[in-house]
Design a protein around this motif. Structure first.
Motif, short mmCIF file in Angstrom:
data_model
loop_
_atom_site.label_atom_id
_atom_site.label_comp_id
_atom_site.label_asym_id
_atom_site.label_seq_id
_atom_site.Cartn_x
_atom_site.Cartn_y
_atom_site.Cartn_z
N ARG A 21 0.82 -1.19 0.00
CA ARG A 21 0.00 0.00 0.00
C ARG A 21 0.87 1.25 0.00
NH1 ARG A 21 -5.18 1.70 1.55
NH2 ARG A 21 -5.18 3.88 1.05
N ASN A 23 0.13 5.37 -0.49
CA ASN A 23 -0.79 6.45 -0.80
C ASN A 23 -0.09 7.61 -1.45
OD1 ASN A 23 -2.72 5.06 0.41
ND2 ASN A 23 -3.31 6.64 1.86
N SER A 24 0.56 7.42 -2.54
CA SER A 24 1.17 8.60 -3.12
C SER A 24 0.92 8.61 -4.61
CB SER A 24 2.65 8.66 -2.81
OG SER A 24 3.34 7.78 -3.66
N LEU A 77 -20.04 1.62 7.25
CA LEU A 77 -19.61 1.13 5.94
C LEU A 77 -20.83 1.07 5.05
CD1 LEU A 77 -17.29 -1.82 6.98
CD2 LEU A 77 -16.62 0.42 6.16
N HIS A 101 -12.37 11.24 20.37
CA HIS A 101 -11.22 11.96 19.85
C HIS A 101 -10.17 11.96 20.94
CE1 HIS A 101 -8.73 15.03 18.09
NE2 HIS A 101 -9.42 14.88 16.98
N GLY B 149 -7.42 13.76 11.13
CA GLY B 149 -7.39 13.77 12.59
C GLY B 149 -8.65 13.20 13.22
N ASN B 150 -9.74 13.14 12.47
CA ASN B 150 -10.97 12.62 13.03
C ASN B 150 -11.24 11.18 12.61
OD1 ASN B 150 -12.39 14.69 14.68
ND2 ASN B 150 -11.92 15.88 12.85
N VAL B 225 -7.00 11.84 1.51
CA VAL B 225 -7.09 10.55 2.18
C VAL B 225 -6.59 9.45 1.24
CG1 VAL B 225 -8.71 8.87 3.11
CG2 VAL B 225 -8.94 11.27 3.69
N PHE B 226 -6.84 9.63 -0.04
CA PHE B 226 -6.40 8.61 -0.99
C PHE B 226 -4.94 8.82 -1.39
CE2 PHE B 226 -10.94 8.68 -1.18
CZ PHE B 226 -11.29 7.35 -1.33
N TYR B 227 -4.57 10.06 -1.57
CA TYR B 227 -3.18 10.36 -1.94
C TYR B 227 -2.65 11.43 -1.00
CZ TYR B 227 -4.47 7.95 -6.17
OH TYR B 227 -4.92 7.01 -7.04
N ARG B 228 -1.82 11.01 -0.06
CA ARG B 228 -1.36 11.95 0.97
C ARG B 228 -0.43 13.02 0.39
NH1 ARG B 228 -2.93 8.89 5.85
NH2 ARG B 228 -4.79 8.07 4.90
N ASP B 229 -0.01 12.86 -0.85
CA ASP B 229 0.85 13.89 -1.46
C ASP B 229 0.12 15.21 -1.56
OD1 ASP B 229 2.68 11.86 -3.52
OD2 ASP B 229 0.72 11.29 -2.81
N ILE B 230 -1.23 15.12 -1.66
CA ILE B 230 -1.98 16.34 -1.94
C ILE B 230 -1.67 17.40 -0.90
CG2 ILE B 230 -4.33 17.27 -2.03
CD1 ILE B 230 -5.10 14.85 -3.61
N GLU B 361 -17.20 9.39 -0.30
CA GLU B 361 -17.05 9.41 1.16
C GLU B 361 -17.21 8.03 1.79
OE1 GLU B 361 -20.31 10.88 3.35
OE2 GLU B 361 -21.61 9.57 2.19
N ARG B 363 -15.93 5.44 1.17
CA ARG B 363 -14.68 4.69 1.32
C ARG B 363 -13.78 5.26 2.41
NH1 ARG B 363 -12.39 3.93 -4.50
NH2 ARG B 363 -10.55 3.31 -3.35
N PRO B 365 -14.03 5.38 5.80
CA PRO B 365 -13.67 4.54 6.95
C PRO B 365 -12.65 3.46 6.60
CG PRO B 365 -16.05 4.74 6.74
CD PRO B 365 -15.45 5.35 5.51
N GLU B 366 -12.68 2.97 5.37
CA GLU B 366 -11.73 1.93 5.00
C GLU B 366 -10.36 2.50 4.66
OE1 GLU B 366 -13.57 -0.09 1.64
OE2 GLU B 366 -15.45 0.65 2.44
N GLU B 367 -10.36 3.69 4.07
CA GLU B 367 -9.10 4.20 3.54
C GLU B 367 -8.28 4.95 4.57
OE1 GLU B 367 -7.95 3.69 0.47
OE2 GLU B 367 -9.72 2.68 -0.33
#
Ligand SMILES: Nc1ncnc2c1ncn2[C@@H]1O[C@H](COP(=O)(O)OP(=O)(O)OP(=O)(O)O)[C@@H](O)[C@H]1O
Ligand SMILES: [Mg+2]
Lengths: 397, 368
Positions: A21, A23-24, A77, A101, B149-150, B225-230, B361, B363, B365-367
């Motif tokens: 995995r 994420n980039s 979900l 939190h 953070g949440n 969330v999908f691409y932390r590069d952003i 949205e 996705r 909780p999974e991502e």
């Protein structure tokens, strides 16, 4: 026919499993814009209905999809196929604690969670004392929850979840973290909820509590619903399946150890020396282990452990307490444990046998659930329990 | 193979239903009379399927949560800091001081002349553009952090997830209001009362920026969330974007106009692909230019943005004396067309952002 308050129709949920995995964007570009992934169906066409006022237990092996189902019911979900519909206010306490939190204090989290569950500030203020009382965490309520112990975390989470007066309560396996006193309080609350006609769905690995609390159980296996209905029969089907699974003649998995000494055979014998799988409560039983060594072993200890299907160990006699530890064991031979009056009450039991060094820490050979036997009733037996204490009654007028 | 039983015999054995439930097959919101005598509660039927939510009705019941999340954003920001809320004032003032020293004193960039306010202050011009810009950039950047953070809330509870970026934007808006009010006080004290007259237009412009910021916050926080590069990329993006927006330098340097010394600066021209453009036209492709210019025009100049096109004015010479009547472009120029462009862009960004967010949205909780 009653109307279900929770109903799931043909719910399927798939997860993406990313290998490596990353994420980039660079990683995505290098893969040609697509994540290399497998799909995995954690729930596969599951339909279920839960009726108002019932307490339903979800059972099944690890990874069978129970928590996933609960999250679909709680709308966390979104199913990939099918639909879930619920009537009334739902509150959920999912695995690994509540939706807190970590940086906020207990108090702030109570208000945050209350707001998520749709309570007005005012209503929460009214209930705040109840919530803190029930959680029993005292002045820690003004500490950030990241400083809570896992039990305190669950206590507060559970306290919020039930004090907002949900119509439907979902609880995933978390109560086991609480201490004895708290678990007892929770059980009381569950029966209150039930008495008030509220619906509870719990996930549990304790078959005993499913049997005690639930009037409906559902068994999941690999994302599919296997059985649904009366808890006793569902739990029996489930535990039966575990036993069947474990009794397949596999050498791996159920057997481990360094192998200098090995237990080659396990026999259960009755009085006349016939091999049996069925005995009667209170009758004699002998357990015979045949061993072989590949090199001489010093001071080996043999043990036989008797367990219920739920995994409760009834007793584990070893040759060590019997002071029957040879200085050296070499070649082949047999050891026998003889029980003149089997104290087990009717039910099904499993045997795990092992040969270890004198400290019991180093296993030469362990064979888990190597034999299973049924105990039948003989004459009058006690209605409930695992072993008979024997003993006798008497009035003293 | 499967031993599934949809209709188990135990179903009939269950306790009789309490009387409260009167739902028909497709019944919605049956009245409940439970809670042992408490006021009766309406019970909602919620249906949850594979399709994204596209209803706005549920927002109503989450108002309390939205307020709670916004207050939390506001409070947590300066937790455990001695100066606390003071920082929200110190930061823009420090920036103002730095830019004033660098641009105004070192580079000797003359402040624009406010017409009709006759203001002539680099620092105030800077604040008029910088405060909205900070809100804009802060909303988007902090939404990304907030959504990450949440994580725990998102994975354990259900609520419309867009409330999290929404609350971040709202908290920025609150700070922005405070900063803007102070700026207004200063402007009225040292400059022109007209800024107060145009307050409604200022508010509409703030609303447009907020709508766009919300849309961007939804897109960026989701994408991150999908691409932390952003998140890392955004730091650069907003840095460049800010310099392509006339926040730190006066607009006359780009499009020409009157500088604070009373001199008329010619518009800059660029030659691109065999065509000649005015640099101002190119800058106007960036809708944030229109937003910032509108604020400068309304607050600094004390004029409606559209009135600034081509005006007769009395230039002020470097000695402070009034020169002869002259015609020319002055001030920050935003035509109604530009303003409509800004509005259309803001709404488009918001709609696209909300649509994308709701589309993906599920996705989260999974991502996360
Ligand atoms: N976010 C996720 N991404 C990928 N796979 C997941 C995710 N969540 C769950 N799974 C997989 O889905 C399957 C079902 O998981 P689930 O948590 O529902 O099991 P469970 O029945 O609750 O197990 P346990 O008894 O251990 O709690 C597992 O194989 C798990 O690995
Ligand atoms: Mg689980």
């Amino acid at each position: 026919m009653a109307v279900p308050v929770v109903s799931a129709e043909h719910v399927s949920k798939k997860f993406r499993l990313y290998h490596e995995r990353n994420n980039s964007i660079k990683a995505a570009v290098m893969r040609g814009g697509r994540n290399k992934m497998d799909e995995f169906w954690a729930l596969d066409d599951v339909s279920l209905e839960v009726h108002e006022g019932s307490t339903t237990g979800l059972v099944g092996a690890n990874g069978s999809g129970k928590s996933t189902m609960l999250k679909c019911l709680a709308r966390i979900l979104r199913p990939d196929k099918g639909s879930v519909s619920t009537v009334g206010k739902m509150s959920a306490l999912l695995e690994l604690g509540a939706g807190f939190h970590p940086e906020l204090t207990g108090r702030e989290n109570v208000f945050l969670n209350g707001a998520i569950l749709g309570l007005k500030q005012k209503e929460l203020q009214d209930r705040f004392d109840d919530i803190v009382d029930f959680a029993g965490i005292g002045q820690f309520i003004d500490e950030p929850v990241k400083n809570y112990s896992s039990g305190m975390y669950v206590r507060l989470g559970f306290s919020v979840a039930i004090n907002v007066e949900p119509d439907i309560l979902l609880v995933d396996e978390v109560l086991a973290v609480g201490d004895e006193a708290f678990q007892r309080k929770c059980l009381e609350r569950f029966s209150d909820l039930k008495y008030n006609g509220k619906t509870v769905i719990i996930v549990s690995h304790s078959m005993q509590s499913v049997l005690n609390m639930c009037d409906h159980a559902i068994w999941f296996q690999r994302g599919k619903k296997m059985a649904d209905g009366d808890p006793r029969s569902v739990v029996e089907a489930y535990t039966g399946a575990i036993v069947l699974d474990e009794h397949r003649p596999t050498e791996k998995g159920d057997r481990w150890g360094s192998g200098e000494a090995r237990i080659e055979r396990v026999e259960l014998l009755d009085e006349e020396g016939r091999e049996v799988t069925r005995v009667r409560s209170g009758e004699p039983l002998r357990v015979r282990l045949s061993y072989a060594t590949s090199e001489p072993v010093a001071r080996p200890v043999f043990s036989v452990s008797v367990q219920t299907l739920q995994g409760l160990v009834v007793s584990t006699p070893t040759t060590r307490e019997a002071d029957l530890v040879p200085e050296k064991l070499d070649g082949t031979g047999r050891v026998e444990l003889s029980l003149p009056r089997l104290p087990l009450l009717p039910g099904t039991y499993d045997l795990t046998v092992s040969v270890t060094d004198f400290t019991l820490a180093h296993p030469y050979d362990v064979r888990r659930n190597v034999a299973r036997f049924d105990v039948d009733r003989k004459g009058q037996t006690e209605p409930d329990g695992i072993v008979s204490l024997g003993g006798s009654w008497g009035f003293d007028a | 193979m499967s031993r599934a039983t949809d209709e188990s015999p135990a179903l009939q054995a269950w306790p009789a239903e309490p009387s409260s439930l009167t739902t028909g097959a497709e019944g919605r919101e049956p009245a409940g009379t439970d809670n042992g005598g408490r006021r009766s509660r309406r019970r909602r039927t919620t249906v949850h399927t594979a399709k994204p939510r596209f209803s706005f009705r549920e927002y109503g019941q989450y108002r309390e949560l939205f307020i709670n999340l916004t207050l939390r954003e506001l409070r947590s920001k300066y937790k455990r800091s001695v100066i606390g809320w003071g920082w929200s004032m110190i930061n823009p003032l420090a920036n103002m001081a730095i830019y004033t020293i660098v641009f105004s004193m070192l580079f000797r960039i003359k402040a624009p002349l406010g017409v009709p306010s006759v203001l002539n202050s680099y620092a105030l011009m800077y604040l008029c553009g910088m405060l909205p810009w900070t809100m804009w950039q802060g909303s988007i950047m902090e939404s990304m952090t907030a959504l990450l953070g949440n994580q725990n809330l998102i994975q354990k509870t259900y609520f419309p997830r867009e409330l999290i970026p929404g609350a971040t934007v709202a908290s920025k808006l609150v700070s922005h209001f405070i900063e803007m009010s102070l700026l207004m006080v200063v402007i009225v004290a040292v400059g022109d009362w007209r800024a107060l007259v145009y307050l409604p237009v200022v508010l509409v412009t703030i609303a447009l920026v907020v709508i766009a910021a919300l849309g961007m916050a939804l897109i960026f926080s989701l994408g991150n969330v999908f691409y932390r590069d952003i998140m890392h990329f955004s730091n650069i993006l907003f840095f460049i974007w800010m310099f392509l927006t006339p926040v730190t330098y006066p607009w006359y340097l780009v499009a020409g106009g009157l500088d604070g010394g009373g001199n008329f600066q010619p518009p800059r021209l660029v030659h691109l692909l065999g065509h000649t453009f005015s640099l101002g036209t190119l800058f106007k492709l960036n809708p944030m230019t229109d937003a910032v210019l509108s604020f400068q025009s309304l607050i600094y100049d004390g004029a409606l943005p559209s009135s600034q096109h081509y005006t007769a004015y009395y230039p002020i010479t470097s000695t402070g004396a009034q020169g002869p009547l002259t015609h020319g472009y002055v001030g920050a120029i935003v035509s109604w067309g530009d303003y409509a462009y800004l509005a259309a862009w803001a709404i488009a960004v918001f709609v696209v952002g909300l649509w994308l967010f709701r589309r993906y949205e599920a996705r989260l909780p999974e991502e996360l």
